[in-house]
Design a protein around this motif. Structure first.
Motif, PDB file in Angstrom:
ATOM      1  N   GLY A   1     -50.275 -22.187  -8.356  1.00 48.66           N
ATOM      2  CA  GLY A   1     -49.712 -23.120  -9.329  1.00 48.66           C
ATOM      3  C   GLY A   1     -48.220 -23.023  -9.539  1.00 48.66           C
ATOM      4  O   GLY A   1     -47.615 -23.904 -10.152  1.00 48.66           O
ATOM      5  N   ASN A   2     -47.593 -21.949  -9.036  1.00 45.56           N
ATOM      6  CA  ASN A   2     -46.141 -21.859  -9.145  1.00 45.56           C
ATOM      7  C   ASN A   2     -45.449 -22.977  -8.376  1.00 45.56           C
ATOM      8  O   ASN A   2     -44.286 -23.292  -8.643  1.00 45.56           O
ATOM      9  CB  ASN A   2     -45.655 -20.491  -8.657  1.00 45.56           C
ATOM     10  CG  ASN A   2     -46.011 -19.403  -9.634  1.00 45.56           C
ATOM     11  OD1 ASN A   2     -45.640 -19.454 -10.800  1.00 45.56           O
ATOM     12  ND2 ASN A   2     -46.763 -18.418  -9.175  1.00 45.56           N
TER      13      ASN A   2
ATOM     14  N   GLY B   1     -46.179 -21.332 -16.991  1.00 45.01           N
ATOM     15  CA  GLY B   1     -46.555 -20.281 -17.930  1.00 45.01           C
ATOM     16  C   GLY B   1     -47.483 -20.767 -19.028  1.00 45.01           C
ATOM     17  O   GLY B   1     -47.994 -19.977 -19.821  1.00 45.01           O
ATOM     18  N   ALA B   2     -47.721 -22.068 -19.080  1.00 45.29           N
ATOM     19  CA  ALA B   2     -48.627 -22.638 -20.080  1.00 45.29           C
ATOM     20  C   ALA B   2     -50.071 -22.290 -19.741  1.00 45.29           C
ATOM     21  O   ALA B   2     -50.406 -22.015 -18.590  1.00 45.29           O
ATOM     22  CB  ALA B   2     -48.465 -24.156 -20.138  1.00 45.29           C
TER      23      ALA B   2
ATOM     24  N   VAL C   1     -51.309 -22.098 -15.840  1.00 45.86           N
ATOM     25  CA  VAL C   1     -51.194 -23.158 -14.840  1.00 45.86           C
ATOM     26  C   VAL C   1     -50.827 -22.552 -13.486  1.00 45.86           C
ATOM     27  O   VAL C   1     -51.249 -23.041 -12.442  1.00 45.86           O
ATOM     28  CB  VAL C   1     -50.162 -24.219 -15.297  1.00 45.86           C
ATOM     29  CG1 VAL C   1     -49.832 -25.196 -14.195  1.00 45.86           C
ATOM     30  CG2 VAL C   1     -50.675 -24.951 -16.532  1.00 45.86           C
ATOM     31  N   ALA C   2     -50.079 -21.461 -13.491  1.00 44.35           N
ATOM     32  CA  ALA C   2     -49.658 -20.808 -12.251  1.00 44.35           C
ATOM     33  C   ALA C   2     -50.839 -20.306 -11.415  1.00 44.35           C
ATOM     34  O   ALA C   2     -50.687 -20.057 -10.223  1.00 44.35           O
ATOM     35  CB  ALA C   2     -48.707 -19.652 -12.549  1.00 44.35           C
ATOM     36  N   THR C   3     -52.020 -20.166 -12.010  1.00 46.82           N
ATOM     37  CA  THR C   3     -53.171 -19.677 -11.250  1.00 46.82           C
ATOM     38  C   THR C   3     -53.976 -20.801 -10.591  1.00 46.82           C
ATOM     39  O   THR C   3     -54.919 -20.525  -9.853  1.00 46.82           O
ATOM     40  CB  THR C   3     -54.119 -18.847 -12.140  1.00 46.82           C
ATOM     41  OG1 THR C   3     -54.645 -19.670 -13.175  1.00 46.82           O
ATOM     42  CG2 THR C   3     -53.402 -17.639 -12.728  1.00 46.82           C
ATOM     43  N   LEU C   4     -53.615 -22.056 -10.870  1.00 39.05           N
ATOM     44  CA  LEU C   4     -54.324 -23.176 -10.234  1.00 39.05           C
ATOM     45  C   LEU C   4     -54.112 -23.144  -8.728  1.00 39.05           C
ATOM     46  O   LEU C   4     -53.099 -22.662  -8.237  1.00 39.05           O
ATOM     47  CB  LEU C   4     -53.820 -24.512 -10.781  1.00 39.05           C
ATOM     48  CG  LEU C   4     -54.066 -24.796 -12.252  1.00 39.05           C
ATOM     49  CD1 LEU C   4     -53.423 -26.127 -12.635  1.00 39.05           C
ATOM     50  CD2 LEU C   4     -55.548 -24.809 -12.566  1.00 39.05           C
TER      51      LEU C   4
ATOM     52  N   LEU D   1     -42.830 -30.184 -12.258  1.00 44.40           N
ATOM     53  CA  LEU D   1     -43.133 -30.348 -13.686  1.00 44.40           C
ATOM     54  C   LEU D   1     -41.905 -30.148 -14.559  1.00 44.40           C
ATOM     55  O   LEU D   1     -41.842 -30.656 -15.673  1.00 44.40           O
ATOM     56  CB  LEU D   1     -44.255 -29.403 -14.112  1.00 44.40           C
ATOM     57  CG  LEU D   1     -45.651 -29.798 -13.655  1.00 44.40           C
ATOM     58  CD1 LEU D   1     -46.670 -28.730 -14.042  1.00 44.40           C
ATOM     59  CD2 LEU D   1     -46.067 -31.141 -14.227  1.00 44.40           C
ATOM     60  N   GLN D   2     -40.918 -29.406 -14.045  1.00 47.72           N
ATOM     61  CA  GLN D   2     -39.688 -29.213 -14.819  1.00 47.72           C
ATOM     62  C   GLN D   2     -38.926 -30.523 -14.953  1.00 47.72           C
ATOM     63  O   GLN D   2     -38.168 -30.720 -15.889  1.00 47.72           O
ATOM     64  CB  GLN D   2     -38.812 -28.153 -14.162  1.00 47.72           C
ATOM     65  CG  GLN D   2     -37.642 -27.718 -15.013  1.00 47.72           C
ATOM     66  CD  GLN D   2     -36.922 -26.533 -14.408  1.00 47.72           C
ATOM     67  OE1 GLN D   2     -36.956 -26.319 -13.201  1.00 47.72           O
ATOM     68  NE2 GLN D   2     -36.274 -25.758 -15.238  1.00 47.72           N
ATOM     69  N   GLU D   3     -39.157 -31.449 -14.044  1.00 44.52           N
ATOM     70  CA  GLU D   3     -38.535 -32.767 -14.151  1.00 44.52           C
ATOM     71  C   GLU D   3     -39.161 -33.590 -15.277  1.00 44.52           C
ATOM     72  O   GLU D   3     -38.551 -34.518 -15.780  1.00 44.52           O
ATOM     73  CB  GLU D   3     -38.669 -33.531 -12.835  1.00 44.52           C
ATOM     74  CG  GLU D   3     -37.884 -32.909 -11.699  1.00 44.52           C
ATOM     75  CD  GLU D   3     -38.075 -33.645 -10.391  1.00 44.52           C
ATOM     76  OE1 GLU D   3     -37.160 -33.578  -9.568  1.00 44.52           O
ATOM     77  OE2 GLU D   3     -39.126 -34.285 -10.193  1.00 44.52           O
TER      78      GLU D   3
END
Length: 86
Positions: free
Chosen positions: A8-9, A25-26, A39-42, A15-17
């Motif tokens: 997910g990273n 980190g959510a 979300v990073a683990t998706l 997503l920052q856009e």
């Protein structure tokens, strides 16, 4: 045959856009199996039109992000919630 995905990273930049914070980190909860995690683990599939984030527990689609000229579409219907740290 094994599907190729990244974690997910890979969603951090796109997503920052859309969001003012780092959404990787959510915490989200899968609508399919109820698994809660960052979300990073998706499991993110990048070889489709846009990005598809799947639950590592049940492989259900948690989010979809598609970018076009001047806009982005974010589909979170596979997520019960998205908790963003402030």
């Amino acid at each position: 045959m094994t599907d190729q995905y990244v974690d997910g990273n890979a969603l951090a930049g796109p997503l920052q856009e859309v969001f003012a914070v780092d959404v990787t980190g959510a915490t989200s909860r899968c609508a399919g199996c109820g698994r809660t995690g960052p979300v990073a683990t998706l499991h993110v599939y990048t070889h489709a039109p846009g990005l598809v984030g799947r639950c590592p527990g049940c492989d259900g689609v948690v989010l979809r992000l598609v970018r076009g000229p001047g806009s982005a579409w974010l589909d979170l219907r596979g997520s019960v919630f998205l908790r963003v740290p402030l």
